[in-house]
Motif scaffolding. Structure first.
Motif: not given
Length: 989
Positions: A218-220, A235-236, A243-244, A445-446
């Motif tokens: 999801m972060q991508v 950056d990724i 965030t995670v 993601a959550l």
């Protein structure tokens, strides 16, 4: 007064009589303690006029949970309602006295009720959660591009087809979720309780893993915005880890905080949608027009309605494979089933509404952006028709813009086909779209970060796989799986640090599709089996639609990425095989069990149309094993030639009248566990009868189903018959007579050391075992299930011989059994020798004749020997001493006539009977001598069993024949007598 005028003697026993005048309580099996004095007080007014323990229907009788501060009611047992305590005033064996006083609370028992966990309704718990998980970066960054490629028309078809598939899955999920009370575990719980632990366990493991990896995926989506700190790869990693970690903190704070965060994300996305819709209405500025946005225009809609395929992915299935993952995520609400107020209502309503509203949003965005934005635009403010000369291509010419050059060179940086962030261009305030992208990715993601631990916790508690139980522990009022949260976080961080997720992403997508396929198949399978337990309250489903959804889900797996589909299916099969091999001790009443019953029933009924034929004859054995764990040698031997080929039923007769004690002794679960642990494929059947003879008569006449019925009775030799009561001998021989009367074949197995291992224990001083057999029986069998006793029939027999004494033609069963034995590996190297009686002058002729007969049977027995001296006089006659205690002369009293004595006691042998059967008795003695000479070192001796006429041959004399033939022999001896009907044929039809 008695109700309806019944006299007192017709009333059930009173409460005072049941309690025997004291305050004792009895506990029923695993139920809570049962206070007889409180039963009547719990009865409602329905039975107030009756002296009875009957109680009206109550929720407590069917519930597995208890309400704090209130004692759980217990339904009275049938024994309490039916039996008369005056006949049997003592508690039955399956009851246990309890000295615990209900009025005195346990010191360790909490006085305060446990804190009420946070529970969510259908909107906050399911609908919002599913909508957030369905919406993602594809909505913001790929849907405009898909609209440019496929056109508005085909894009709507792609959206509707995708939503139809997820809708069917939603209907199947709703049906399964409303078929009983749903606990925590989500997708894994639904599939495992429907299809069983095998498929449920494999899907539960990969589904939890897929959700954990999806957190990283999801972060991508966030990285596709114009944000740069170091470089693309780092950056990724940086943003992903931050965030995670924040999401983990929200998750571990509790479901209440997680739910509030989801509501916040939902609000952000709604604001971004509002900004987009307002932006489509506001007239476009020249800067936006240069980038292809002109607000609503009919000719733009017309041009964008048809496809405009470009690139390698420019096809319907290419666009479908890209869009379909954005329609998934419908299980986010079901995955927190344990945190819902009423899962049976919340899951169907919330899931289906989420699918409906997200589908509407996809259709609206596709139609609106396709009506406002061109496919190609240069973004240069000077590319107007007036400033450029020459030919003008495209709809932009109608509005004073000339993008011909970049369209011809295919270098246009803007437009639906080139600019992924077209929604930001259209929006009234572009940063709100960026906020929506953040909200969509973070909420998805959550949801995955919460789903993975919740599913994995349930899987850990079921203990289907080793080494994962540590992660199943829950904490707090919501039983939060904090350890599983940390595990999911570590997995997500690892994949974020790898950063190259393009390879694993298709596999993860296929894991989700596997889950959808199995949910649909679960609904179909539960419906098609017609199990009475399949009663979902959600009626708006179709088993055929569920089957279609399962098939389409598998097809889509291969359309997305065929090699990833193969990998995903391979992993599922591997995990499935592991659970099948381990055979976990769980019973959830799955549809697979119902299907097995249906197929078995159908096949058994179908056998009624199949006529019996000699070529298909199989020895289907009714084995009088008693408790199988008490006679392992007998059970092992019969299993050797029946396993995977014919029917075997271990039978046990419980002597005594029907009672809770005898019913409890007849329970089959312990015995079946023992047989399963020993890998013996056998049924187990128990009857309760007054004595052994009557019980076996019941078994002979009632055991079996249709043509699946035994045709051979197998029993052990009564080794202690000379010490037994005469009526026991009469019953033992009577069993053989009953078998012959009912056209059964009969086999009696004798071993030098005996068959009943309980006697071995008694011989070593365990008299307690003898007097307390029923009390310790189950614990003994359970102990043997873990440490199985070894018998001679479990080992390889090597190059020994199986000696068959085929002295009388019984239809061929005596020859068929050794042939079946030699087909097994343990007996495969043994040589079969066939011995027959004959005349000294015709030995060779008889040998050749018998060889020719056996060769026509195609049994492969080459060694045939004729025994001319089988009918000779025995070297020693010890028969008189053996039968002496049963002679009439030894028990006559007061000058009673012999014929009157034998009439009263049929087991006695008169002088006349001794003389009548002397020749046959001497033949048995001589046969034993021959066997001693020829078969001292054999692996097994099979002898044709002599037959005594019912009513003519005394039971003690018949028993003596069986004793004489088989005594003093080291190898196991099997006495066989067929039912005098052919079981071997030399013909092909």
């Amino acid at each position: 007064a008695p109700p309806l005028g019944l006299p007192d003697q017709f009333l059930p026993f009173s409460v005072s009589s049941l309690s025997n005048g004291d305050d004792r309580k009895f506990s029923l099996g695993g139920c809570s303690s049962y206070d007889t004095d409180s039963v009547a007080s719990r009865s409602s007014g329905v039975f107030s006029g009756y002296d009875t323990l009957d109680t009206p229907p109550s929720y407590d009788f069917y519930s597995n949970t208890e309400i704090f501060g209130r004692a759980k009611k217990s339904r009275p047992s049938l024994f309490q309602l039916h039996s008369n305590p005056q006949d049997d005033p003592s508690p039955p064996p399956l009851y246990e006295e309890s000295s615990v006083d209900k009025q005195s609370p346990d010191e360790d028992e909490p006085t305060e009720p446990p804190p009420e966990p946070a529970r969510f309704g259908w909107a906050q718990g399911v609908m919002i959660r599913c909508m957030l998980n369905i919406w993602g970066v594809i909505l913001y960054l790929r849907l405009p591009w898909i609209t440019a490629q496929a056109g508005i028309g085909l894009t709507w078809i792609i959206i509707l087809v995708s939503s139809s598939i997820t809708g069917i899955t939603g209907l199947s999920t709703s049906a399964i979720a409303t078929n009983g009370k749903v606990k925590g575990g989500g997708t894994y719980f639904l599939i495992s309780r429907s299809l069983g632990p095998e498929l449920g366990g494999s899907i539960g493991l990969i589904f939890a893993f897929a959700n954990a990896v999806a957190v990283a995926l999801m972060q991508v989506g966030d990285m596709e915005k114009d944000v740069s700190m170091v470089d693309k790869l780092n950056d990724i990693r940086i943003i992903g880890v931050i965030t995670v970690t924040c999401l983990l903190a929200i998750s571990m704070a509790g479901m209440e905080w997680e739910s509030k965060a989801q509501v916040l994300f939902f609000f952000v996305i709604m604001v971004s949608f509002a900004s987009y819709i307002v932006g489509t209405i506001i007239p476009a500025t020249p800067e936006k027009q240069a980038k292809g946005f002109f607000s609503y225009r009919a000719d733009i809609f017309a041009e964008n309605f048809v496809p405009g395929w470009r690139g390698l992915e420019g096809s319907f299935f290419g666009m479908f494979s890209i869009f379909f993952p954005s329609a998934t995520g419908i299980l986010a609400g079901a995955n927190i089933s344990g945190d819902l107020k009423d899962p049976n209502v919340a899951i169907p309503r919330g899931t289906m509404l989420a699918i409906f509203w997200t589908t509407i949003s996809y259709l609206i965005i596709s139609a609106t952006i396709g009506s406002c934005v061109l496919r190609d635009a240069s973004g240069y403010i000077n590319d107007t028709v007036s400033s450029l000369s020459g030919e003008c291509l495209g709809v932009g010419c109608n509005y004073g813009w000339n993008f011909t050059e970049c369209m011809t060179n295919k270098t246009c940086p803007f437009g639906l086909s080139n600019y992924y962030q077209s929604m930001s261009l259209v929006s009234a305030f572009a940063p709100l779209i960026s906020a929506g992208i953040f909200g969509a990715t973070l909420s998805s993601a959550l949801a995955c970060l919460v789903s993975a631990p919740k599913v994995f916790q349930c899987l850990c508690k079921d203990k289907l796989y080793p080494g994962i139980g540590f992660f199943g522990k829950g904490y707090g009022k919501n039983n939060e799986p904090l350890r599983s949260y940390l595990l999911a976080y570590i997995i997500a961080i690892c994949f974020i640090l790898i950063a190259e997720l393009n390879t694993i992403a298709p596999i993860i997508s296929n894991f989700f599709l596997c889950s959808y396929a199995l949910i649909n198949f679960s609904c179909f399978h539960a419906s098609i089996t017609n199990s009475p337990g399949w009663r979902p309250t959600f009626r708006f489903y179709s088993k055929w639609l569920s089957l279609l959804g399962a098939v389409v889900s598998v097809i889509i797996m291969f359309l997305l990425t065929w090699w990833a589909a193969l990998i995903a299916i391979g992993i599922v099969i591997f995990l499935l095989g592991y659970v099948l091999y381990k055979k976990p001790d769980v019973n959830w009443g799955s549809s697979m069990q119902a299907s097995s019953y249906n197929m078995a029933l159908s096949q058994c009924v179908g056998l009624n149309q199949v006529e019996d034929h000699i070529k298909n004859y199989r020895p289907q054995c009714l084995v009088l094993s008693g408790p199988p764990c008490m006679r392992p040698s007998l059970v092992d031997f019969i299993s050797t030639f029946t396993k995977n080929h014919s029917l075997m039923i271990c039978a046990n007769v419980i002597t005594g009248g029907p009672s809770p004690g005898s019913v409890d002794s007849a329970k089959i679960s312990t015995h079946l566990k023992w047989l399963d642990k020993r890998r013996i494929k056998s049924f187990y059947h128990t009857v309760v009868a007054d004595d052994l003879h009557v019980g076996v008569q019941m078994l002979l006449q009632s055991t079996g189903l249709g043509r699946m019925k035994p045709n051979v009775l197998v029993m052990g030799f009564k080794k202690n018959w000379r010490k037994a009561q005469p009526n026991n001998i009469e019953n033992y021989i009577g069993i053989l007579h009953d078998a012959f009367d009912l056209q059964y074949g009969a086999c009696v197995l004798r071993m030098k050391e005996g068959l009943d291992i309980s006697r071995t224990m008694q011989a070593h001083g365990m008299e307690y075992f003898k007097t307390n057999f029923l009390k310790i029986f189950y614990s003994l069998c359970e102990l043997m299930a873990t440490s199985q006793p070894t018998t001679v029939f479990q080992t390889r027999q090597g190059k020994k011989t199986i000696d068959v004494y085929w002295l009388s033609d019984d239809g061929g069963l005596t020859l068929l059994l050794p042939y079946l034995l030699t087909r097994k590996k343990r007996w495969g190297r043994c040589k079969v020798r066939v011995f027959v009686g004959g005349e000294a002058q015709k030995v060779e002729d008889q040998k050749q004749e018998l060889k020719a007969l056996i060769s026509r049977f195609r049994l492969g027995f080459q060694d045939v020997q004729v025994l001319p001296d089988i009918n000779g006089k025995p070297q020693s006659e010890q028969f008189e001493d053996l039968i002496a205690p049963y002679r009439v002369s030894s028990v006559q009293k007061d000058g009673q006539e012999a014929d009157e004595t034998t009439k009263d006691f049929s087991w006695m042998v008169s002088d006349e009977e001794m003389e009548t059967f002397r020749a046959k008795s001497l033949r048995q003695i001589r046969l034993n001598e021959v066997i001693q000479d020829y078969s001292r070192d054999a692996a097994l001796i099979i002898v044709t069993m002599p037959v005594g006429r019912r009513g003519a041959c005394p039971s003690s004399l018949y028993m003596a024949w069986l004793e004489i033939v088989s005594r003093d022999l080291r190898p196991p001896v099997l006495l066989v007598r067929g039912n005098q009907e052919n079981v071997l044929t030399m013909y092909c039809q």
